[in-house]
Every structure is written in C-alpha cells, then in structure tokens.
Design a protein around this motif. Structure first.
Motif, PDB file in Angstrom:
ATOM      1  N   GLN A 808       0.778  -1.283   0.197  1.00  0.00           N
ATOM      2  CA  GLN A 808      -0.138  -0.290   0.081  1.00  0.00           C
ATOM      3  C   GLN A 808       0.852   1.212   0.127  1.00  0.00           C
ATOM      4  OE1 GLN A 808      -3.449  -0.009  -0.014  1.00  0.00           O
ATOM      5  NE2 GLN A 808      -3.440  -2.271  -0.382  1.00  0.00           N
ATOM      6  N   LEU A 809       2.034   1.069   0.730  1.00  0.00           N
ATOM      7  CA  LEU A 809       2.789   2.204   0.884  1.00  0.00           C
ATOM      8  C   LEU A 809       3.480   2.627  -0.481  1.00  0.00           C
ATOM      9  CD1 LEU A 809       4.093   4.555   2.639  1.00  0.00           C
ATOM     10  CD2 LEU A 809       5.859   2.857   3.271  1.00  0.00           C
ATOM     11  N   LYS A 810       4.029   1.544  -1.219  1.00  0.00           N
ATOM     12  CA  LYS A 810       4.413   1.666  -2.617  1.00  0.00           C
ATOM     13  C   LYS A 810       3.573   2.334  -3.681  1.00  0.00           C
ATOM     14  CE  LYS A 810       8.042  -1.950  -2.429  1.00  0.00           C
ATOM     15  NZ  LYS A 810       8.338  -3.371  -2.883  1.00  0.00           N
ATOM     16  N   ALA A 825       0.644  -2.117  -4.748  1.00  0.00           N
ATOM     17  CA  ALA A 825      -0.853  -2.863  -4.769  1.00  0.00           C
ATOM     18  C   ALA A 825      -1.509  -2.025  -5.798  1.00  0.00           C
ATOM     19  CB  ALA A 825      -1.295  -2.598  -3.321  1.00  0.00           C
ATOM     20  N   THR A 826      -2.727  -2.729  -6.137  1.00  0.00           N
ATOM     21  CA  THR A 826      -3.494  -2.254  -7.283  1.00  0.00           C
ATOM     22  C   THR A 826      -4.253  -0.938  -6.643  1.00  0.00           C
ATOM     23  OG1 THR A 826      -3.856  -3.917  -8.209  1.00  0.00           O
ATOM     24  CG2 THR A 826      -5.344  -2.589  -8.852  1.00  0.00           C
ATOM     25  N   ILE A 827      -4.407   0.222  -7.432  1.00  0.00           N
ATOM     26  CA  ILE A 827      -4.985   1.334  -6.529  1.00  0.00           C
ATOM     27  C   ILE A 827      -6.366   1.346  -7.168  1.00  0.00           C
ATOM     28  CG2 ILE A 827      -5.343   3.974  -6.877  1.00  0.00           C
ATOM     29  CD1 ILE A 827      -2.263   3.856  -7.639  1.00  0.00           C
ATOM     30  N   THR A 828      -7.104   0.924  -6.249  1.00  0.00           N
ATOM     31  CA  THR A 828      -8.596   0.842  -6.347  1.00  0.00           C
ATOM     32  C   THR A 828      -9.635   2.197  -6.089  1.00  0.00           C
ATOM     33  OG1 THR A 828      -8.998  -0.081  -4.048  1.00  0.00           O
ATOM     34  CG2 THR A 828      -8.453  -1.583  -5.911  1.00  0.00           C
ATOM     35  N   SER A 829      -8.793   3.042  -5.326  1.00  0.00           N
ATOM     36  CA  SER A 829      -9.497   4.180  -4.808  1.00  0.00           C
ATOM     37  C   SER A 829      -9.698   5.327  -6.122  1.00  0.00           C
ATOM     38  CB  SER A 829      -8.940   5.042  -3.513  1.00  0.00           C
ATOM     39  OG  SER A 829      -8.927   3.974  -2.560  1.00  0.00           O
ATOM     40  N   ASP A 830     -10.599   6.083  -6.032  1.00  0.00           N
ATOM     41  CA  ASP A 830     -10.661   7.068  -7.082  1.00  0.00           C
ATOM     42  C   ASP A 830      -9.852   8.348  -6.418  1.00  0.00           C
ATOM     43  OD1 ASP A 830     -11.231   8.557  -9.228  1.00  0.00           O
ATOM     44  OD2 ASP A 830     -13.473   8.801  -8.807  1.00  0.00           O
ATOM     45  N   VAL A 831      -8.759   8.321  -7.223  1.00  0.00           N
ATOM     46  CA  VAL A 831      -7.577   9.530  -6.733  1.00  0.00           C
ATOM     47  C   VAL A 831      -7.267  10.569  -7.854  1.00  0.00           C
ATOM     48  CG1 VAL A 831      -6.895   8.070  -4.758  1.00  0.00           C
ATOM     49  CG2 VAL A 831      -5.900   7.969  -7.358  1.00  0.00           C
ATOM     50  N   LYS A 832      -8.141  10.479  -9.006  1.00  0.00           N
ATOM     51  CA  LYS A 832      -8.216  11.188  -9.979  1.00  0.00           C
ATOM     52  C   LYS A 832      -7.902  12.520  -9.802  1.00  0.00           C
ATOM     53  CE  LYS A 832     -10.013   7.830 -13.408  1.00  0.00           C
ATOM     54  NZ  LYS A 832     -10.796   7.594 -14.387  1.00  0.00           N
ATOM     55  N   ASP A 833      -9.140  13.142  -9.169  1.00  0.00           N
ATOM     56  CA  ASP A 833      -9.172  14.440  -8.697  1.00  0.00           C
ATOM     57  C   ASP A 833      -8.661  14.942  -7.456  1.00  0.00           C
ATOM     58  OD1 ASP A 833     -10.625  14.558 -11.269  1.00  0.00           O
ATOM     59  OD2 ASP A 833     -12.556  14.004  -9.965  1.00  0.00           O
ATOM     60  N   ILE A 834      -7.756  14.154  -7.012  1.00  0.00           N
ATOM     61  CA  ILE A 834      -7.037  14.275  -5.755  1.00  0.00           C
ATOM     62  C   ILE A 834      -5.495  14.609  -5.935  1.00  0.00           C
ATOM     63  CG2 ILE A 834      -6.402  13.737  -3.243  1.00  0.00           C
ATOM     64  CD1 ILE A 834      -9.117  12.156  -3.459  1.00  0.00           C
ATOM     65  N   SER A 835      -4.989  15.805  -5.396  1.00  0.00           N
ATOM     66  CA  SER A 835      -3.685  16.076  -5.645  1.00  0.00           C
ATOM     67  C   SER A 835      -2.935  15.737  -4.349  1.00  0.00           C
ATOM     68  CB  SER A 835      -3.294  17.442  -5.872  1.00  0.00           C
ATOM     69  OG  SER A 835      -1.896  17.810  -6.034  1.00  0.00           O
ATOM     70  N   PHE A 836      -1.976  14.877  -4.269  1.00  0.00           N
ATOM     71  CA  PHE A 836      -1.199  14.508  -2.959  1.00  0.00           C
ATOM     72  C   PHE A 836       0.329  14.962  -3.245  1.00  0.00           C
ATOM     73  CE2 PHE A 836      -4.181  10.940  -3.614  1.00  0.00           C
ATOM     74  CZ  PHE A 836      -4.808  10.959  -2.392  1.00  0.00           C
ATOM     75  N   LYS A 837       0.775  16.066  -2.034  1.00  0.00           N
ATOM     76  CA  LYS A 837       1.948  16.476  -2.239  1.00  0.00           C
ATOM     77  C   LYS A 837       2.743  15.863  -1.184  1.00  0.00           C
ATOM     78  CE  LYS A 837       0.326  20.852  -4.136  1.00  0.00           C
ATOM     79  NZ  LYS A 837       0.133  22.295  -3.881  1.00  0.00           N
ATOM     80  N   ASN A 838       2.126  15.577   0.033  1.00  0.00           N
ATOM     81  CA  ASN A 838       3.190  15.212   1.119  1.00  0.00           C
ATOM     82  C   ASN A 838       2.839  13.392   1.340  1.00  0.00           C
ATOM     83  OD1 ASN A 838       3.785  17.666   1.753  1.00  0.00           O
ATOM     84  ND2 ASN A 838       1.820  17.910   2.932  1.00  0.00           N
ATOM     85  N   ASP A 839       3.703  13.062   2.174  1.00  0.00           N
ATOM     86  CA  ASP A 839       3.523  11.433   2.373  1.00  0.00           C
ATOM     87  C   ASP A 839       2.297  11.236   3.393  1.00  0.00           C
ATOM     88  OD1 ASP A 839       5.848  10.399   1.202  1.00  0.00           O
ATOM     89  OD2 ASP A 839       7.369  11.217   2.814  1.00  0.00           O
ATOM     90  N   HIS A 840       1.839   9.987   3.163  1.00  0.00           N
ATOM     91  CA  HIS A 840       0.670   9.614   3.989  1.00  0.00           C
ATOM     92  C   HIS A 840       1.113   9.592   5.401  1.00  0.00           C
ATOM     93  CE1 HIS A 840      -3.272   7.873   5.235  1.00  0.00           C
ATOM     94  NE2 HIS A 840      -3.686   7.934   4.080  1.00  0.00           N
ATOM     95  N   ILE A 841       0.961  10.269   6.372  1.00  0.00           N
ATOM     96  CA  ILE A 841       1.456  10.049   7.813  1.00  0.00           C
ATOM     97  C   ILE A 841       1.097   8.888   8.539  1.00  0.00           C
ATOM     98  CG2 ILE A 841      -0.302  11.684   8.535  1.00  0.00           C
ATOM     99  CD1 ILE A 841       1.774  12.345  10.840  1.00  0.00           C
ATOM    100  N   ASP A 842      -0.332   8.662   8.232  1.00  0.00           N
ATOM    101  CA  ASP A 842      -1.078   7.529   8.872  1.00  0.00           C
ATOM    102  C   ASP A 842      -0.373   6.142   8.387  1.00  0.00           C
ATOM    103  OD1 ASP A 842      -3.201   8.623  10.719  1.00  0.00           O
ATOM    104  OD2 ASP A 842      -3.487   9.550   8.849  1.00  0.00           O
ATOM    105  N   LEU A 843      -0.305   5.981   6.999  1.00  0.00           N
ATOM    106  CA  LEU A 843       0.003   4.919   6.452  1.00  0.00           C
ATOM    107  C   LEU A 843       1.730   4.502   6.873  1.00  0.00           C
ATOM    108  CD1 LEU A 843      -0.269   2.567   4.429  1.00  0.00           C
ATOM    109  CD2 LEU A 843       0.383   3.855   2.737  1.00  0.00           C
TER     110      LEU A 843
END
Length: 995
Positions: A808-810, A825-843
């Motif tokens: 998941q982290l990869k 992992a296969t990306i199943t979430s819809d992340v097309k309209d979301i912009s990620f700049k930082n690391d996922h702290i919880d993950l």
C-alpha cells in the motif's frame, strides 16, 4: 346465527328424528367361538338357496355411471359388484378371506319379488318354530336374557332367520348397546336384501355411531333394492361421501338428486359446498349465477334456444351464500356489483341506474340516499325513488362491509358494520366475525368494540379464539392491563404456550412488573433446551401406545367397532391453488406483522432505557421467531451469490410437521406461518423484490444485525450472534447491497473484538483496509483493533500485515511520484481529482509500528523519519521515533548506544513539548507516565519515581477508565520493594491497588 352459510343439516331428517341416547361400545359377537359358529352357519346355509342364483350369494351395489376422481381416473366403488358380505365378516373377525370368482347378474324387480315370496313362504323346522315362539313371548315380557338365548338357538338351527336377528337387535337397542344392535340389524338386512327401508334404518344408526363406511354400504343396498324411491338414500349417501372427503362421489350423488329436484335450494347448497371443498370456487359461483340469471330472466329457453333447467328461487339467503363465495375468492369488486344488482331486483329498483356513477353504497344509507335523490332533476322520479325499499338484511350488511374492507374502503365498510351495533337481535357471531376481520386488517380500536360485544354473549364465554383476538388488540392499543388479563386467561387454558408467555411478558414489562416478565422469559428460553428431549419422548410415547394396543383385550376393540370397518384414506399431496397460496401468504403476513409491531413497541423502550434487560430479552425472543421464518426460505440463499435477486421461489417439497428442533419453528408451525409445512408450491416467483411478508428487506436486515448485537452484548452468546451474522452474509438480498455487506462485516468484526478472536479480527479488518484504500480513519481503526497482550502483538506484527502495508505504501508513493513501483498494490480508490503532495502520515506510522513491533527498529526509524520530516509537530510521531531510537540503543548490535539513546531522548522531549500545548488532564498524566516508564526501563529509577508520583497526583481528577494511577502505583511499589522500602510499597498497595 352462523357466519358459515354452508353449515346445513338438510338431508339428515331421518337421522334427526331419532331421540335415543347413543351408547358406544358393544359388539354382537360375544366371543370368537360364537363368531366362528355364526360364520359356519352362514356358509352352510349357502346350499339351501342354490335355486336363487348367484345374486343371493353376492351383495353388491349396481351403478350405471362411472365415477372419476379429481385427476380424471375412474374410481372403483367400495361396495360394487365385487363386494362379498361374508368376506367382510371374515375380515372383521380376523379370519382368512377366501378368494373365489363368481358371476354377477343384475337385479330386477321380479327377482326381489320372487326372493321376498320365497323367504316369506319358507317352511320352518318345528324346533325352530317352537324356540322362536318362546323367544317372542320372553321378549314381550321383557325377559331379555332368556329371549336372547332362545334367539341364538334359533339362529344355530336356521341361520337365515330374519326375525331372530332383528329382534336381537331390538333387545340390544333397549339395553343401550347400540353397536351390537347395529351389527345384528346389518345381518338381518342381508337376509332380507329387498327391504330398502330397513337398510335405511341400519344406515341411519351406523351414521349416528360413526360407522361411515358401513352406513354408505347400507344406503347403497337401499338404493339398489328400491330404484324408484332412492333419491333420499342417494342424498344421504352423498352427504356421507362428503364427510369422508370423497368429493367426486359426493358430487355425483348430489348432481343425480338435483336432476330429480331442480328447485330444491338445499340440494344446491350441498352441491356448492362440495365445489368449495374441491377448491372449485368458480364452479360454485357459476352455479348460483345461473340461478340468479334464471330468476331475473325467467325464460323457458336460453340464448341458444335450448330449454333451460328449472332453478330454485333466488333470495337474500342465496345472495348471502354467493357473497361468501366471492369473499373466499377475494373478488371484492364483483361481489359488490352483484350485491347491487340483486338488491335492486329484489327491491324493484332495477331502473335506478344513477347509483352506478358513485363508487360507494349510498343507495343503502338513509341519509346519503335521500340527499342524492333530492338532487335528481325529475320530480316524478324523486317521488317514486323515495318510496322504494332500500334497507338490507344484517347478514348482507356484514358481507358488503367485508367486501369494502377488502378493497381498502375502510370508512365505507365501517358504515355497514355500524348497522350491526344497532341490531336488537342476537348476532354475536357477526360481532365476532367483524372484530376478527378488522383485527386482520390492522384496525385494532375498531375491532375491540365488536369483540367486546361478542364477549358479552354466553355463546362466546371462554372462547379461546376470542380471547386471543382481544389480547392482540389490547396489546396493539397499549391497554396492557386488559392484555395481561387476556393472556393470563389463555395460559390457564394452555399453560405451556410460548406465544402467550411472550405476550404476557411484554404486557407485564410495560406495567412495570419486570420480575414476573423475567420469570416468563426464563421459562421460554428454557424450552429451547428441552425440545430435542421432547421429540424423543414423543417417539417413545408412540411406541408405548402401540404396545398398549397390541397387549390390550381384543374384545374391547371389537366392542367399539362395526362389522364393516371405516377405511382410512391416505390423503394425496396436492398442489395448492393460487387462491390457497394467497390465503396462506396473507395469514403468514398477518402473523409476522403482529410480532413485528410488538418488537417496534419494545424497541422504543430499549432506546429510552438502555439498561432495561426485560424489554431486550422479549425483543430477542420475538426476533428469533421472525428470523427463523426468513431463514426457512431457500430462495434467499442461492448457490450463485452474484445472481440478481428476483423474488422468492418456493419449491414443491414435503416435510414432517412434528416438533422441530428449534423453538421458533414450533411457534411458526403452530401459528401457521412456516414456509414449508403442507404448501406444495409449484416453482414460481411469489414475492416482491423489496419486501417479504409485509416487512421491507431493509427492516429484515436491521432485525438480523440488531439481534446479533443484542445477543452479543446482553446474553454474551458469541456463538449465536456469530451464527446469525454468518447466515445473513449468505442472504443474496443483503450481500448484493454493498452498504449492507459492509455493515455485516463490521458486526462480524465487533463479534471478533468482543470475543478477542484474532483470526476473525485479522480477516475482516483486511476487508475494510482494501475497500477503503488510503483512508486515515481506517488506518487508525486498524490500530485500535489490536489490544495489548502477547497474542494481539503476534497478530499485529504478522508478516502478512507488513507485506500488505508495504504494498500500500508503494502504491501511495507511485501516486506522488507519478511512476509505477515494483511490488505496489493495485490502486482501487478514485484519486483522479485528488492532488497528493506530502507523504501519508497514517500509512507511514502504521507500517513503522509493524516493523518496530517485530524489533526491526532501524527500518522503523527510516519510515518514521519520513513522517517526521513533514509532521514534526505530531506528538505520536515524535514519541514512536524516540522509542525506536531508545530500543535500538539497547540492542546488542548498536554501534553507538549513548548517541542513539540521546537521540531518542531528544525526540521524547519534543513529544512532551508538543503534547503539553493546550493539553487536558488525560494527556498530561499520559506524558508523565510515559517518561516515568522510559526512565524506569533504562534503569534510572530515581528519575522514574518523580514522574510516577506526578501521575498519582491526577488520581480522582479523571475518569477511572482512563486513569493511569494503578499502573504508576504498581511500578512505584516494585521500585520501593527492590530498594528495600517495603513499608512505602505496602502503603501504595493498600491505597491504589486494593479493592
């Protein structure tokens, strides 16, 4: 007044004329030896009548018409040409039946006349004549014992002596031994087979004694011996056939009599009753519609020009029967239409066509009728219409009200039912039926006024059905005092009825008598454990009963039997008609909704008083019954779960209706709301896609989940709760809804957490991790699912978890970098309209803790540093990073312990500083405890003591569930004991560690 118009005693006039008191039990054969002797005498006398031909030897029923069963297969008459009376006698006495073939000749009037003359002119032996004379004298002076002995001597010498057999029967009749009387008369009748009236007398007595097959045989002989006057016998025999449920033969008999008496309404009523028993409602309706048509249009010929058969008169009584047929068929609209046609015809109002424009019954209502007539434009028409008769008999009022209720016209129905309340005659049966119909339709307050009126009549005093209806209505209208009295009365009649106990428990609960309610619920629950034993006991009891019969006196059985035994017909399974299916479903729906309404009332109490266990236990008992009904439907559990749900398919199958293994199944079979039973349905879709038996699938789902949660939390029955969720997870209508599927898996996870079953937790938390990819909430939820302890630690740090979160982290890193990463992992979430700049702290945090839990502190520090880089003000990141450095410094392969420890302390200080900003008492105590535990772990106990003592200062200021004083006191006591200060350690133990 009876509500069932088919109950009739016409055709039984001969039976009703009798005023004797019937005493069952007594056989004409006093011993097996006597029966043997009589049989031998009968056979020896065979040679005396060789000139009479084969007709005298064989008793038969001639019939010129072939009968058919419901499937069109010819039926052999039980008492046809091949019936041998001596064979019947041998069979009754358990003797071997001889096989012999005889040629049968049909009887004629001249044959019977010759037969009668030959018997009358027969010369008697002098000794027989002497004994017969002495026996007659003894009979006249009522010396019955002497007379019986002499008549038996006569029979030994002359087995064909009619007078001896007949008089012996008269003696037994006067002594009240009617079975023996009947059997001797049957022997006498076979000696004079031409005497149709005597055959009829034997048939009537056999009917009164319950010997139906013997009565049918006697009527058949009466018909055969007197064809010119056999219509009454045919009618009586047809009535007996109907009683035996041999409807094909009964129908043939009634039809033959009707051809002779076409205007007799009682014969038509009997004929219609057979049609009803055969589920041929349309034929019964057509029968009366032809009578109506003939009466309205009395023509000698029909439309085809052929002569019409004469018909009985059609009046209110016939309309009452016709409306009952329409009600059974649920033809509400047709019934109302026919009622208006007949009423206008009888009341000479056929020209009043203007009423047809109104979809109501205002023409039978005085106020509304006159208001409508006043609006007519023609004064002459108004004058004539006002004078017309418009009122209806009370039975017809009741029927129209029932039809209107079937259409959903409640107000119109109540107008008719209110006429019943004004009636001065005794119509308690109609009050009862009205209350019953209103209760079935959910109008409980209206039903009560009629049921109470019925209860005031002596006819319904102690009526169980009436008390049940009253109890239901009182519960629904929240009159719990009256409901309690009703169900206490029912339990006095049937003390083991579980439905009554549950309903009484509900009433007691609402009245505040929680202790009695609890006792009732304990009794109901205890019943479940006794069911298997009850089933085996039942089998043992049946075996004992059979042994008792086998060991009993054979004479006792004979004393209560006839010479011709009643044949036990094996009922063939039949496919239910659409009407029967509708009736079954409607009744089942009513019972299910009744229980569901009780659950809704209890639910209000559960929500308002969360600790009320009596309401919860009552709710659980009711819910269990409904769930068993739902589970019994195979269509909810298809092999292919992905196939779209189209409705319930019921298959033809048979099932024993004995005591079932489960309590709810017993409830449902007793109440008639099971899914199988006798309903041999053909395969077809029967229900809606959105509801089952009046309850939507959303509500069914709620019942499943709420039942599991309540059983888990209040009964602590993990297995039952788990089993119910497992079942619901196989229901197609639930699992095809993703929201419901997620809810079921969540409840399953809750069960695992309650039971601390790590296998369940690990399996179902993975589902939420996959379906909610990159969700911060789910990652926090994942951490909360693993409590403290070695078992939880082992499952938390499982290599499968580490591998999963790494993938998941990869996957998240690939989103940030825009590049695919090997092993992601296969990306199943819809992340097309979301912009990620930082690391996922919880993950990062979860994965670092998984590594740290398996003592891979270097790897853990790498990922925590990534989190710290962008979230250095997060207290938990600082805490875990500090602990990772500290633990690494304590490992054997650490290159620079002191520098590693110092690095860890620096992160811990950052954790302290970040936490204390706007901190609550809970957070402040936690910081003090963590530092005390840190110094305690590295051996600086003097520093640890200061922090532990600061933790104890919060004692009493915060919630006990979150207070760390106990842990701090325990650790302090260990330090003091190690350092020799046992007195202070004892003080801490008594103050903080003693209950």
């Amino acid at each position: 007044m009876s509500a069932n118009v088919f109950e009739t005693d016409e055709g039984n006039s001969a039976v009703n004329d009798k005023n004797q008191v019937l005493v069952a039990g007594d056989d004409p054969i006093d011993s097996d030896d006597e029966l043997d002797q009589l049989m031998e005498d009968f056979e020896m006398s065979e040679s005396d009548d060789e000139d009479d031909g084969e007709q005298e030897e064989k008793l038969f029923l001639s019939s010129s018409e072939e009968e058919y069963d419901e499937d069109g297969i010819p039926i052999e008459d039980d008492y046809g040409d091949n019936y041998d009376f001596r064979d019947a006698l041998r069979s009754a006495g358990n003797f071997r039946v001889k096989n012999k073939s005889k040629t049968i000749t049909k009887s004629t009037k001249s044959y019977w006349k010759r037969k009668m003359m030959r018997s009358t002119n027969r010369e008697l032996d002098p000794e027989v004549r002497q004994n017969l004379s002495l026996a007659n004298e003894a009979f006249v002076r009522n010396d019955f014992q002497v007379a019986m002995n002499l008549y038996l001597e006569v029979i030994k010498k002359d087995p064909k002596n009619f007078s001896a057999y007949k008089t012996l029967g008269e003696i037994y009749k006067q002594e009240g031994r009617l079975n023996k009387c009947c059997n001797y008369w049957l022997l006498a009748a076979n000696i004079h087979p031409w005497d149709s009236q005597f055959w009829s007398n034997v048939a009537e007595l056999s009917t009164e004694l319950g010997h139906i097959d013997q009565a049918i045989y006697c009527y058949s002989r009466a018909i055969n011996s007197n064809t010119s006057k056999s219509s009454r016998y045919i009618l009586e025999r047809a009535i007996l056939y109907r009683e035996k449920k041999q409807y094909g033969r009964a129908l043939e008999g009634f039809q033959r009599v009707r051809q002779l008496y076409p205007t007799d309404s009682n014969i038509v009523k009997n004929l219609a009753s057979v049609y009803v028993e055969q589920k041929r409602i349309n034929d019964a309706i057509n029968l009366y519609m032809k009578i109506l048509d003939y009466n309205i249009n009395p023509s000698n010929t029909n439309q085809a020009g052929t002569p019409q058969q004469k018909q009985p008169k059609f009046g209110w009584a016939e309309l009452n029967i016709l409306l009952e047929l329409y009600i059974q068929q649920h033809s509400w609209r047709n019934g109302i239409k026919v009622t208006k046609i007949v009423a206008r015809w009888i009341q000479d109002r056929t020209d009043e066509k203007w009423w047809d424009d109104n979809d109501d019954d205002s023409e039978f209502d005085q106020k509304r009728r006159f208001e409508f007539i006043d609006k007519l434009s023609d004064p002459k028409t108004r004058e004539v219409a006002i004078k017309k008769f418009y009122d209806l008999p009370i039975d017809i009022r009741f029927k129209i009200g029932t039809l209107r209720l079937g259409l959903g016209h409640k107000d119109e129905a109540m107008r008719h039912f209110e006429f019943l309340l004004d009636e001065t005659d005794d119509i308690s049966d109609l009050y009862f039926e009205t209350g019953k119909i209103l209760e079935e339709n959910g109008y409980f307050e209206d039903a009560l006024q009629f049921l109470i009126k019925a209860a005031q009549n002596e006819e319904f005093e102690g009526s169980t059905e009436l008390i049940i209806l009253l109890g239901k209505c009182f519960l629904e209208t929240e009159d719990y005092v009256q409901a309690k009295q009703a169900y206490e009365s029912l339990l006095s009649i049937d003390k083991d009825n579980l439905d009554y106990k549950i309903s009484l428990a509900e009433a007691e609960y609402h009245l505040g008598n929680t202790e009695h309610a609890r006792i009732l619920l304990v009794e109901v629950a205890a019943k479940r454990g006794k069911e298997d034993r009850a089933k085996s006991d039942k089998g043992d009891a049946e075996s004992e009963g059979e042994d008792h019969i086998m060991d009993g006196d054979h004479d006792d059985i004979l004393n209560n039997s006839s010479l011709i035994r009643n044949e036990k017909l094996t009922a063939r399974s039949k496919k239910l008609t659409d009407q029967e299916r509708f009736e079954f479903e409607n009744n089942a729906k009513k019972k299910v909704l009744e229980k569901y309404r009780s659950m809704k009332r209890l639910e209000e109490s559960i929500n308002s008083e969360a600790d009320e266990k009596i309401a919860i236990k009552t709710w659980i008992q009711l819910a269990y019954q409904l769930l068993e009904i739902f589970i019994g439907v195979k269509s909810f559990f298809p092999r292919d779960k992905n196939r779209q749900f189209k409705g319930i398919i019921l298959y033809r199958r048979k099932q024993d209706l004995g005591i079932d293994e489960k309590l709810a199944r017993v409830y449902n079979l007793y109440a008639g709301i099971g899914n199988d039973g006798n309903e041999n349905y053909s395969r077809q879709f029967l229900t809606s896609k959105v509801e089952y038996r009046g309850i939507s699938y959303d509500e069914w789902f709620k019942i499943f989940t709420q039942y599991a949660i309540l059983v888990l939390n209040y009964d602590h029955d993990y297995e039952n709760a788990n089993q119910m969720i497992e079942i619901s997870m196989n229901v197609s209508v639930f699992i095809q809804d993703k929201v419901k599927e997620s809810m079921l898996r969540l409840v399953k996870l809750i069960i695992g957490l309650k039971k601390n079953d790590m296998n369940i937790i690990t399996t179902f938390i993975r589902y939420f991790l996959i379906t909610n990819q990159f969700s911060p909430f789910i990652y926090k939820f994942f951490m909360c699912c693993f409590s403290s302890g070695m078992v939880s630690w082992e499952h938390f740090t499982n290599y499968n978890h580490q591998k999963f979160f790494l993938r998941q982290l990869k996957a998240f890193d690939s989103i940030i970098t825009g590049k695919k990463i090997v092993g992601m992992a296969t990306i199943t979430s819809d992340v097309k309209d979301i912009s990620f700049k930082n690391d996922h702290i919880d993950l990062l945090y979860v994965y670092a803790n998984l590594l740290g839990g398996s003592r891979s502190y270097i790897s853990s520090i790498v990922y925590l540093n990534r989190a710290y880089k962008e979230y250095n003000q997060d207290p938990m990141v600082c805490l875990m990073l500090g602990l990772a450095h500290v633990h690494r410094s304590m490992q054997r392969l650490s290159t620079n312990r002191h520098l590693q420890l110092l690095q860890g302390v620096s992160y811990l200080l950052e954790y302290k500083e970040a936490t204390e900003k706007e901190a609550t008492d809970y957070e402040l105590q936690e910081v003090q405890y963590n530092f005390g535990r840190f110094f305690h772990m590295i051996g600086l106990t003097s520093l640890a003591v200061d922090f532990y003592e600061k933790v104890l200062e919060f004692n009493g200021k915060i919630d006990v569930a979150y207070d760390l004083s106990v842990e701090a006191a325990y650790n302090l006591a260990l330090i003091y004991n190690i350092n020799g200060n046992s007195l202070l350690a004892r003080d801490l133990t008594e103050k903080y560690l003693t209950i």
